[in-house]
Design an enzyme around this catalytic site. Structure first.
Site, PDB file in Angstrom:
ATOM      1  CG  ASN A  60      -6.503  -0.484   1.120  1.00  0.00           C
ATOM      2  OD1 ASN A  60      -5.708  -0.157   0.276  1.00  0.00           O
ATOM      3  ND2 ASN A  60      -6.044  -0.970   2.205  1.00  0.00           N
ATOM      4  CB  CYS A 108      -0.994  -0.140   0.937  1.00  0.00           C
ATOM      5  SG  CYS A 108      -2.203  -1.418   1.221  1.00  0.00           S
ATOM      6  CG  HIS A 130      -3.167   3.839   2.117  1.00  0.00           C
ATOM      7  ND1 HIS A 130      -3.775   3.301   0.897  1.00  0.00           N
ATOM      8  CD2 HIS A 130      -3.049   2.682   3.043  1.00  0.00           C
ATOM      9  CE1 HIS A 130      -3.736   2.012   1.064  1.00  0.00           C
ATOM     10  NE2 HIS A 130      -3.558   1.558   2.369  1.00  0.00           N
TER      11      HIS A 130
END
Length: 319
Positions: A276, A115, A246
């Site tokens: 996500n 990520c 994020h």
């Protein structure tokens, strides 16, 4: 002094939407529970479409190139942050190079920081522009995590969506990227995993995550790194115009914003619509905010991400 300045942004998300109502039919969960715990209402998924990691990266790149107003022939490097490449090899970056018909006398490579992949890629690109004479670098964050989630695991399948985001970094005399900081700690590597099928042929490469432990570490480490980069840059918290985090968990995002003293309206949020999207989440959010007219040239942006590895990073920049 030469800076790496964002000249164009672009993104791509698949057409198919998987809502919380859809997930209620698949696993034991509810829209209320997902919204309260994570903040996701829907996510875009590849599913059975022609989309894949490469095609999404290419489409996002085309839009960034168009906004930048450059001839693709001037691109002198491609860096792709991804954990879900279409192939073990060749790299996604080389496939992007092929589809965009870019010249061959340039480096093209992938990095896997999960990520945090886009922030890692951005930091590397910044160094090449500052120190190695690069003029135009294509940086992409792209992931297809719905291809590796366990759709029977209600704790993880609710979290993820697919997508890609890209930026064109250009060498410029005006301030652009001011600072980047990258950290990692492999002692926590077992907290988020998706094993390769190369070594265990009988295993299914599903994503596994210890959510509570990851949540606590994310809040702590992101809080520390935003303090670190602000101090390193000599700025005050009041000098930050926008936080582009994020998009992993709304509660993690809120904790970081609170630490920075930023109201919610100064935080770019796409988690409710995208979920996500791993390495794609920051450039996706950046592209959405720029095209909506929220973020403008000259604004000071703080980007931060945290992912498997564990790997995390932050970037402070002037748009």
């Amino acid at each position: 002094m030469t800076y790496a300045r964002i000249q164009g942004v672009g993104s791509y998300i698949p057409q198919q939407i998987l809502s919380n109502a859809d997930l209620e039919k698949m696993v034991n969960t509810t829209d209320e529970w997902i919204m309260q715990r994570v903040g996701v209402r829907e996510r875009h998924v590849i599913a059975n479409s022609p989309d894949n990691t490469t095609t999404m990266a290419v489409d996002a790149a085309k839009r960034a190139i168009e906004m930048a107003g450059i001839d693709p022939a001037v691109i002198d490097m491609i860096i792709v942050g991804t954990a879900t490449a279409e192939y073990y090899f060749p790299s996604t970056a080389c496939l992007v190079q092929k589809h965009l018909n870019l010249r061959e006398d340039i480096p093209a490579f992938d990095i896997n920081a999960a990520c945090a992949g886009f922030v890692y890629a951005l930091s590397i690109a910044d160094q090449y522009i500052r120190n190695e004479g690069a003029k135009h670098i294509l940086v992409i964050g792209v992931d297809s995590l719905t291809k590796v989630v366990d759709w029977k695991d209600r704790s993880t399948c609710i979290l993820f969506g697919d997508g890609a985001g890209a930026v064109i970094l250009q060498a410029h005399k005006e301030p652009g990227i001011l600072n980047t900081i990258l950290h990692a700690n492999g002692d926590y590597s077992d907290l988020i995993t998706a094993k390769s099928g190369v070594w265990e042929r009988e295993s299914v490469p599903h994503l596994h995550m210890y959510g509570k432990e990851v949540f606590k570490l994310a809040v702590t480490k992101l809080g520390e790194i935003v303090d670190e980069i602000i101090e390193k840059s000599g700025l005050k918290q009041s000098g930050i115009d926008w936080l582009i985090p994020h998009q992993a968990n709304l509660r993690i995002i809120e904790a970081t914003a609170k630490r920075l003293g930023l109201p919610r309206e100064r935080v770019i949020l796409t988690i409710e619509q995208h979920g996500n999207t791993s390495a794609a989440s920051i450039p996706l959010a950046l592209d959405a905010a720029v095209r909506a007219g929220k973020i403008k040239r000259g604004d000071t942006l703080l980007l931060e991400a945290f992912g498997a590895g564990l790997a995390w990073g932050a970037a402070l920049l002037k748009l």
